[in-house]
Design an enzyme around this catalytic site. Structure first.
Site, PDB file in Angstrom:
ATOM      1  N   CYS A 161       0.870  -1.224  -0.185  1.00  0.00           N
ATOM      2  CA  CYS A 161       0.020  -0.158  -0.356  1.00  0.00           C
ATOM      3  C   CYS A 161       0.773   1.552   0.017  1.00  0.00           C
ATOM      4  O   CYS A 161       0.341   2.275  -0.282  1.00  0.00           O
ATOM      5  CB  CYS A 161      -0.965   0.119   1.231  1.00  0.00           C
ATOM      6  N   HIS A 292      -3.351   7.789   6.216  1.00  0.00           N
ATOM      7  CA  HIS A 292      -3.089   6.229   5.593  1.00  0.00           C
ATOM      8  C   HIS A 292      -5.221   5.593   5.867  1.00  0.00           C
ATOM      9  O   HIS A 292      -5.678   5.869   5.300  1.00  0.00           O
ATOM     10  CB  HIS A 292      -2.435   5.426   6.160  1.00  0.00           C
ATOM     11  N   GLU A 303      -2.307   3.828  13.926  1.00  0.00           N
ATOM     12  CA  GLU A 303      -1.941   5.283  13.111  1.00  0.00           C
ATOM     13  C   GLU A 303      -2.246   6.701  14.013  1.00  0.00           C
ATOM     14  O   GLU A 303      -1.431   7.404  14.253  1.00  0.00           O
ATOM     15  CB  GLU A 303      -2.055   5.744  11.291  1.00  0.00           C
ATOM     16  N   LYS A 321     -10.329   7.589   2.400  1.00  0.00           N
ATOM     17  CA  LYS A 321     -10.766   5.748   2.004  1.00  0.00           C
ATOM     18  C   LYS A 321     -11.876   5.466   1.530  1.00  0.00           C
ATOM     19  O   LYS A 321     -12.810   4.949   1.085  1.00  0.00           O
ATOM     20  CB  LYS A 321      -9.440   4.581   2.918  1.00  0.00           C
ATOM     21  N   HIS A 326      -9.828   1.494  -0.909  1.00  0.00           N
ATOM     22  CA  HIS A 326      -8.159   1.246  -0.754  1.00  0.00           C
ATOM     23  C   HIS A 326      -7.816   0.954  -2.058  1.00  0.00           C
ATOM     24  O   HIS A 326      -7.507  -0.174  -2.586  1.00  0.00           O
ATOM     25  CB  HIS A 326      -8.162   0.431   0.367  1.00  0.00           C
ATOM     26  N   PHE A 385       1.605  -3.148   3.537  1.00  0.00           N
ATOM     27  CA  PHE A 385       1.961  -4.955   4.474  1.00  0.00           C
ATOM     28  C   PHE A 385       3.366  -4.938   4.570  1.00  0.00           C
ATOM     29  O   PHE A 385       4.301  -4.590   4.017  1.00  0.00           O
ATOM     30  CB  PHE A 385       1.630  -5.904   3.389  1.00  0.00           C
TER      31      PHE A 385
END
Length: 398
Positions: A161, A292, A303, A321, A326, A385
């Site tokens: 990502c 994110h 986060e 998002k 995503h 990831f």
């Protein structure tokens, strides 16, 4: 050190087929997450997705590619956004072909969006389709290189990502170091059984529109899209339209878990700190964070914790998002453009679907559009990831 300026942008996502349409949807709080019309999957009728509102046939027609062979949906989305960015910057064919022009793209699924066709071809169940050379992660990049006669440095990045955020970072580093004068950077991903089934196996797909930074969040919505930015050395941009400056960047990897970040937000804090440091500013000068914010339990909590540890009092922040889903390898570039739009238009876009913010009302994300915000610096986060975390700092140029 050479300044890195953004002179062109192109984007296609669930909320618009170009940058202008994306901006209008963000301003109006109009989400593109819903029932998929073109994605063929068992889950298409069961889960919401951020699907681009054009069929492959329409994408081909829009780009004059009706007779072109071997173009997957990933390739088509990339070509759409790339073409817009190049036209927006006013680049000539000669500039595209210059050895001083780099192309750095990103993707996670690549041509594996054709999951069933890939299975047929790989197991000799077909006579060999037109997509035999299109399944790789870099297939869309090779299409762009061939169609636009690009001869300079090229690369394709797959760091999950954070992929297209890393493409932007690499392009900026090449310009700063004097290795190139111009870099077209970004990424693309399309919906695919490969990724949908994988994320479903992780049990992190929500059955409803995602709720980033909400206490009751239960997962993410997958989306698709593409976005590219034209980065140019300051010396080339005199007298031309400039959106923003890529002022800083940072990348770190906490290597905590294949699909989760550490509770201590090790990588997230470090990449945000490095991005702010490389921009030569203090954390207090960040006026907005495009988080994110996937809507999963792990990501949002980590986060949020990381932002609190670094900033103390967290600046205005939101995740976009819930608008797009995503978009995986495209997310960093899509959200970089959204961050730049915030700076250019002095506005903050809302974090949709938040009823109970995880940090309480005092540290809630922005939930309504805010106008008249004098933004000098914006931070855009992309966490992938394996704990591969990247942050970008964009600065206004007025």
């Amino acid at each position: 050190m050479e300044r890195v300026l953004v002179t062109g942008m192109g984007a296609i996502s669930a909320i618009g087929n170009n940058v202008r349409e994306n901006h209008e949807s963000l301003r109006n709080g109009r989400s593109g997450v819903g029932k998929a019309a073109f994605f063929e999957s068992l889950y298409a009728s069961q889960l919401p997705f951020g699907e681009v509102k054009m069929s492959n046939k329409e994408l081909k027609a829009a780009q004059g590619l009706e007779s072109a062979a071997g173009y997957t949906r990933t390739c088509l989305l990339a070509d759409m956004a790339f073409t817009e960015a190049v036209a927006d910057a006013g680049l000539t064919p000669g500039q595209l072909s210059s050895l001083d022009t780099a192309l750095i793209s990103a993707s996670t699924v690549g041509g594996m969006c054709l999951t069933d066709q890939l299975y047929e071809d790989a197991n000799h169940k077909s006579g060999g389709s037109e997509y035999l050379e299109a399944y790789g992660c870099a297939a869309h990049t090779l299409k762009l290189i061939k169609r636009h006669h690009i001869r300079g440095f090229t690369d394709t990045i797959n760091t999950a990502c954070s992929s297209s955020a890393n493409a932007i970072m690499l392009g900026a580093r090449l310009i700063r170091s004097g290795r190139v004068k111009r870099a077209i950077v970004g990424g693309v991903d399309s919906l695919a059984k490969y990724t949908v089934n994988g994320f479903n196996a992780l049990k992190i797909l929500s059955g409803a529109p995602c709720r980033p930074f909400d206490t009751d969040r239960d997962g993410l919505n997958l989306g698709e899209g593409a976005a590219y930015l034209v980065l140019e050395a300051g010396e080339l941009a005199a007298g031309r339209k400039v959106y923003a400056e890529v002022a800083g960047f940072g990348n770190a990897n906490d290597a905590h878990h294949p699909s989760a970040m550490s509770d201590e937000a090790t990588g997230a804090i470090r990449c945000m700190r490095e991005a702010i440091g490389s921009a030569g500013i203090n954390a207090s000068q960040i006026g907005y964070i495009n988080a994110h914010g996937t809507g999963t339990q792990n990501n949002d909590q980590v986060e949020f914790y990381g932002m609190g540890e670094l900033f103390g009092r967290i600046p205005p922040y939101s995740s976009t998002k819930a608008f797009t889903g995503h978009t995986l390898g495209a997310a960093g570039a899509v959200e970089a453009i959204y961050s730049i739009l915030s700076i250019v238009h002095s506005e903050l876009f809302p974090n949709l679907n938040v009823d109970k913010p995880i940090g309480g009302p005092g540290s809630a994300p922005v939930t309504e559009r805010q106008d008249g915000r004098d933004l000098r610096y914006a931070l855009s986060n992309s966490f992938g990831f394996g704990g591969n975390c990247t942050s970008l700092v964009f600065a206004g140029v007025n």
